[in-house]
Structure formats: structure tokens, C-alpha cells
Write a protein that holds these residues in place. Structure first.
Motif, PDB file in Angstrom:
ATOM      1  N   GLU A 182      -6.667  -2.683  35.999  1.00 26.84           N
ATOM      2  CA  GLU A 182      -7.299  -1.628  36.784  1.00 26.84           C
ATOM      3  C   GLU A 182      -7.029  -1.835  38.271  1.00 26.84           C
ATOM      4  O   GLU A 182      -7.205  -2.929  38.805  1.00 26.84           O
ATOM      5  CB  GLU A 182      -8.821  -1.625  36.555  1.00 26.84           C
ATOM      6  CG  GLU A 182      -9.238  -1.305  35.137  1.00 26.84           C
ATOM      7  CD  GLU A 182      -9.274  -2.522  34.243  1.00 26.84           C
ATOM      8  OE1 GLU A 182      -9.723  -2.384  33.088  1.00 26.84           O
ATOM      9  OE2 GLU A 182      -8.852  -3.622  34.683  1.00 26.84           O
TER      10      GLU A 182
ATOM     11  N   ARG B 197      -0.255   1.483  32.360  1.00 26.03           N
ATOM     12  CA  ARG B 197      -0.427   2.689  33.161  1.00 26.03           C
ATOM     13  C   ARG B 197      -1.670   3.474  32.772  1.00 26.03           C
ATOM     14  O   ARG B 197      -2.195   4.232  33.590  1.00 26.03           O
ATOM     15  CB  ARG B 197       0.846   3.536  33.074  1.00 26.03           C
ATOM     16  CG  ARG B 197       1.976   2.884  33.866  1.00 26.03           C
ATOM     17  CD  ARG B 197       3.290   3.585  33.778  1.00 26.03           C
ATOM     18  NE  ARG B 197       4.234   2.986  34.729  1.00 26.03           N
ATOM     19  CZ  ARG B 197       5.534   3.196  34.717  1.00 26.03           C
ATOM     20  NH1 ARG B 197       6.084   4.010  33.815  1.00 26.03           N
ATOM     21  NH2 ARG B 197       6.308   2.604  35.618  1.00 26.03           N
ATOM     22  N   GLN B 198      -2.152   3.288  31.563  1.00 24.71           N
ATOM     23  CA  GLN B 198      -3.452   3.859  31.212  1.00 24.71           C
ATOM     24  C   GLN B 198      -4.551   3.253  32.074  1.00 24.71           C
ATOM     25  O   GLN B 198      -5.477   3.941  32.503  1.00 24.71           O
ATOM     26  CB  GLN B 198      -3.767   3.604  29.733  1.00 24.71           C
ATOM     27  CG  GLN B 198      -3.157   4.609  28.769  1.00 24.71           C
ATOM     28  CD  GLN B 198      -3.635   4.372  27.357  1.00 24.71           C
ATOM     29  OE1 GLN B 198      -3.997   3.249  26.984  1.00 24.71           O
ATOM     30  NE2 GLN B 198      -3.660   5.408  26.550  1.00 24.71           N
ATOM     31  N   GLU B 199      -4.450   1.953  32.316  1.00 22.39           N
ATOM     32  CA  GLU B 199      -5.477   1.263  33.091  1.00 22.39           C
ATOM     33  C   GLU B 199      -5.270   1.394  34.598  1.00 22.39           C
ATOM     34  O   GLU B 199      -6.233   1.542  35.348  1.00 22.39           O
ATOM     35  CB  GLU B 199      -5.506  -0.222  32.708  1.00 22.39           C
ATOM     36  CG  GLU B 199      -5.946  -0.483  31.275  1.00 22.39           C
ATOM     37  CD  GLU B 199      -6.091  -1.962  30.958  1.00 22.39           C
ATOM     38  OE1 GLU B 199      -6.195  -2.778  31.912  1.00 22.39           O
ATOM     39  OE2 GLU B 199      -6.101  -2.318  29.763  1.00 22.39           O
TER      40      GLU B 199
ATOM     41  N   SER C 266      -8.321  -5.155  26.922  1.00 19.89           N
ATOM     42  CA  SER C 266      -8.021  -4.826  28.312  1.00 19.89           C
ATOM     43  C   SER C 266      -6.912  -5.734  28.816  1.00 19.89           C
ATOM     44  O   SER C 266      -6.840  -6.919  28.441  1.00 19.89           O
ATOM     45  CB  SER C 266      -9.259  -5.003  29.191  1.00 19.89           C
ATOM     46  OG  SER C 266      -8.931  -4.875  30.559  1.00 19.89           O
TER      47      SER C 266
ATOM     48  N   GLY D   4      -2.884   3.518  36.296  1.00 20.38           N
ATOM     49  CA  GLY D   4      -2.402   4.782  36.830  1.00 20.38           C
ATOM     50  C   GLY D   4      -0.912   4.937  36.599  1.00 20.38           C
ATOM     51  O   GLY D   4      -0.178   3.944  36.499  1.00 20.38           O
ATOM     52  N   GLU D   5      -0.442   6.153  36.539  1.00 19.58           N
ATOM     53  CA  GLU D   5       0.948   6.430  36.187  1.00 19.58           C
ATOM     54  C   GLU D   5       1.941   5.933  37.224  1.00 19.58           C
ATOM     55  O   GLU D   5       3.112   5.727  36.919  1.00 19.58           O
ATOM     56  CB  GLU D   5       1.143   7.937  35.962  1.00 19.58           C
ATOM     57  CG  GLU D   5       0.529   8.455  34.678  1.00 19.58           C
ATOM     58  CD  GLU D   5       1.116   7.775  33.448  1.00 19.58           C
ATOM     59  OE1 GLU D   5       2.346   7.588  33.388  1.00 19.58           O
ATOM     60  OE2 GLU D   5       0.334   7.422  32.549  1.00 19.58           O
TER      61      GLU D   5
ATOM     62  N   GLN E  81       6.609   6.061  23.696  1.00 20.84           N
ATOM     63  CA  GLN E  81       6.709   5.701  22.297  1.00 20.84           C
ATOM     64  C   GLN E  81       8.099   5.165  21.981  1.00 20.84           C
ATOM     65  O   GLN E  81       9.080   5.539  22.611  1.00 20.84           O
ATOM     66  CB  GLN E  81       6.433   6.936  21.418  1.00 20.84           C
ATOM     67  CG  GLN E  81       5.028   7.477  21.562  1.00 20.84           C
ATOM     68  CD  GLN E  81       3.992   6.501  21.075  1.00 20.84           C
ATOM     69  OE1 GLN E  81       4.199   5.799  20.087  1.00 20.84           O
ATOM     70  NE2 GLN E  81       2.867   6.435  21.760  1.00 20.84           N
TER      71      GLN E  81
ATOM     72  N   GLY F  35       2.861   1.619  28.593  1.00 20.91           N
ATOM     73  CA  GLY F  35       1.876   2.687  28.451  1.00 20.91           C
ATOM     74  C   GLY F  35       0.457   2.202  28.662  1.00 20.91           C
ATOM     75  O   GLY F  35      -0.343   2.850  29.343  1.00 20.91           O
ATOM     76  N   ARG F  36       0.119   1.039  28.085  1.00 20.16           N
ATOM     77  CA  ARG F  36      -1.230   0.476  28.247  1.00 20.16           C
ATOM     78  C   ARG F  36      -1.512   0.140  29.707  1.00 20.16           C
ATOM     79  O   ARG F  36      -2.603   0.376  30.227  1.00 20.16           O
ATOM     80  CB  ARG F  36      -1.369  -0.789  27.393  1.00 20.16           C
ATOM     81  CG  ARG F  36      -1.558  -0.542  25.892  1.00 20.16           C
ATOM     82  CD  ARG F  36      -2.971  -0.064  25.572  1.00 20.16           C
ATOM     83  NE  ARG F  36      -4.001  -0.811  26.267  1.00 20.16           N
ATOM     84  CZ  ARG F  36      -4.433  -2.038  25.931  1.00 20.16           C
ATOM     85  NH1 ARG F  36      -3.927  -2.647  24.857  1.00 20.16           N
ATOM     86  NH2 ARG F  36      -5.392  -2.628  26.611  1.00 20.16           N
TER      87      ARG F  36
ATOM     88  N   MET G 277       1.579   8.178  26.591  1.00 26.07           N
ATOM     89  CA  MET G 277       2.035   6.789  26.447  1.00 26.07           C
ATOM     90  C   MET G 277       3.456   6.784  25.880  1.00 26.07           C
ATOM     91  O   MET G 277       3.741   7.474  24.899  1.00 26.07           O
ATOM     92  CB  MET G 277       1.095   6.041  25.491  1.00 26.07           C
ATOM     93  CG  MET G 277       1.497   4.593  25.246  1.00 26.07           C
ATOM     94  SD  MET G 277       0.400   3.785  24.043  1.00 26.07           S
ATOM     95  CE  MET G 277      -1.161   3.920  24.891  1.00 26.07           C
TER      96      MET G 277
END
Length: 261
Positions: free
Chosen positions: A122, A157-159, A118, A161-162, A3, A154-155, A1
Motif C-alpha cells: 500500500e 498494483r491492486q494494493e 497482503s 495503484g496502477e 492474466q 496484478g496483486r 489484473m
């Protein structure tokens, strides 16, 4: 993620005259935040059901995160919101089906967004972010704004995908939406400019991140018989954002082709 990291430009700007004005003007900003909340209480918002889907081949998905552009302040139909109009234009230009999610509140801040359990991102190929109005009136500092935007990317792309693209819409010139005293106008405009400068720089630093300026040239069209036209705001905002989302999705396609070679 991603920073946050120190930035001399932001630090210098925050320690300059505008930063002092913002510090001294916090009570005035708090007053205008309360006025904004009162405006929201009597404002028009969509009354119909959301229909976040456009049929077509090879459907893709977009996540919208934001305040009035997504919530639809000033319009009666969800189809008139900035987010829905962006989605419609992107689906047409891509020649594909499209579904989308909307995480919204008229007072949503970047800090609140990054603390949500959330972001409903997604499966999204792109996230379009319309934040900043409540951050301006909350006297959010450039350094805090940068921290939260990096965390938000970052959040997302966590959900999702990059490869997910992130498109930030600039904070609009809020001081021009209704008559306010000159000191408050200068204070709010300075805050808008400071936070937008951070977002614009991040879009140059982070891969797959873009920043879209507000269509200032269209402001004259947003007043009809001395009344601010919210429907025109949503339409003109969508007109400028949609092509950049389309371009961002082309970039996602390219990155995915490289990743799958």
C-alpha cells in the motif's frame, strides 16, 4: 489484473532438452533444496531491528518482496541487506525521504507470494522483487513462473495503484555460490536461465515493469580467501538494482503527470 497467456517460446523451451533434464532431475533439485534449508538453519541473518525509513522531503515508498536479498542472509545488520542498500541509494539519488516495507522469507516462492493475504505494498510507488531461488530448486516450470509473476504484478498494483512500477531482480547464478557437482550445476544453471528468460520477456511486454540482470562481472569480488562474501553480494547487487529503481520511479512520475492532466 494481468492474466497468463500461452507463449510459444516458453512452451518450446520447456519441451526441449533442459525441460527433460529438469523433469528427470527433480530428485536432485529436491536434494539441493533440502541442503539449502540446512544452510539457512546455520546461516547468519541480521540481529538488529529494522529501520525502514530515511528522513527527507516529499517522502515516497517502496515495497520489497523477496528471499535472501531482503532477509539478509550472511550479514548481521539490516542496513547491509540488498533491500536496505537499494533504499538508501534511491533516497540519495532522488533527494527525497523514503520508507519501505519488506515481505520476506529465505524460501519464499512466487506462488507463495501471490497467495499471501497482503504484500504490504500500500502506498508504494515501486515494488522491487527478489524471487526465484526457491522456485529454481522447486523445479518451477517457465509457464508456472510466468503465471505467478503476472499475478504478482496484478496483486502489487491492486494494493499500490496502477502506476506502481515493478522491478524484478534476476535470479542469481546460484550454482556458483558454493561448490556443487557438475550435473547439479548444469541443472540449476539451466533452471535459472529458463526462469530469467521469462522475466526478461515479461519486462518488455508489461508497462512499468523492468528486469535487472545479476552483476555477473562482480562474481570474482564475492570470494575472499576462498570464502563466499555475502556482504559483497548484497552491496554489489544493490549497486546494480538501485539505478534501475530510480529510473522506474522517474517513469512513475511521468505517468502520474499524464494521468493528472
Amino acid at each position: 489484473m494481468p492474466q497468463p497467456h500461452p507463449d510459444r517460446t516458453v512452451a518450446t523451451r520447456f519441451s526441449g532438452p533442459m525441460a527433460v533434464l529438469v523433469t528427470l532431475g527433480r530428485p536432485l533439485l529436491a536434494f539441493h533444496l533440502e541442503m539449502y534449508r540446512r544452510d539457512l538453519a546455520s546461516a547468519v541473518f541480521p540481529r538488529d531491528e529494522r529501520s525502514p525509513a530515511i528522513t527527507g522531503p516529499s517522502p515516497e515508498r517502496i515495497a520489497f518482496i523477496g528471499s535472501i536479498a531482503v532477509a539478509g542472509m550472511g550479514v548481521l545488520s539490516h542496513g547491509m541487506t540488498t533491500s536496505s542498500q537499494v533504499a538508501s541509494r534511491v533516497a540519495h539519488s532522488r533527494g527525497r525521504g523514503l520508507t519501505w516495507s519488506e515481505l520476506t522469507s529465505p524460501v519464499l516462492t512466487a506462488r507463495t507470494a501471490v497467495t499471501m493475504s497482503s504484500l504490504s505494498a500500500e502506498g508504494a510507488s515501486a515494488a522491487v522483487v527478489f524471487l526465484g531461488i526457491a522456485d529454481v530448486l522447486s523445479a518451477t516450470s517457465p509457464s508456472a513462473w510466468e503465471r505467478d509473476l503476472r499475478l504478482l504484478v496484478g496483486r502489487i498494483r491492486q494494493e499500490a495503484g496502477e502506476e506502481c512500477a515493478v522491478v524484478f531482480a534476476a535470479i542469481p547464478p546460484m550454482a556458483q555460490f558454493r561448490p556443487i557437482p557438475p550435473l547439479a550445476s548444469r541443472l540449476i544453471t539451466g533452471q535459472v536461465d529458463r526462469l530469467n528468460a521469462v522475466t526478461e520477456r515479461l519486462s518488455r511486454e508489461l508497462i512499468g515493469v523492468d528486469h535487472v540482470d545479476f552483476p555477473l562481472a562482480a562474481l570474482a569480488d564475492m570470494t575472499v580467501r576462498d570464502l563466499f562474501s555475502w556482504s559483497t553480494l548484497h552491496r554489489r547487487w544493490a549497486e546494480i538494482v538501485a539505478p534501475r529503481v530510480h529510473a522506474a520511479l522517474i517513469g512513475v512520475d511521468a505517468r502520474r503527470r499524464v494521468a493528472h492532466r
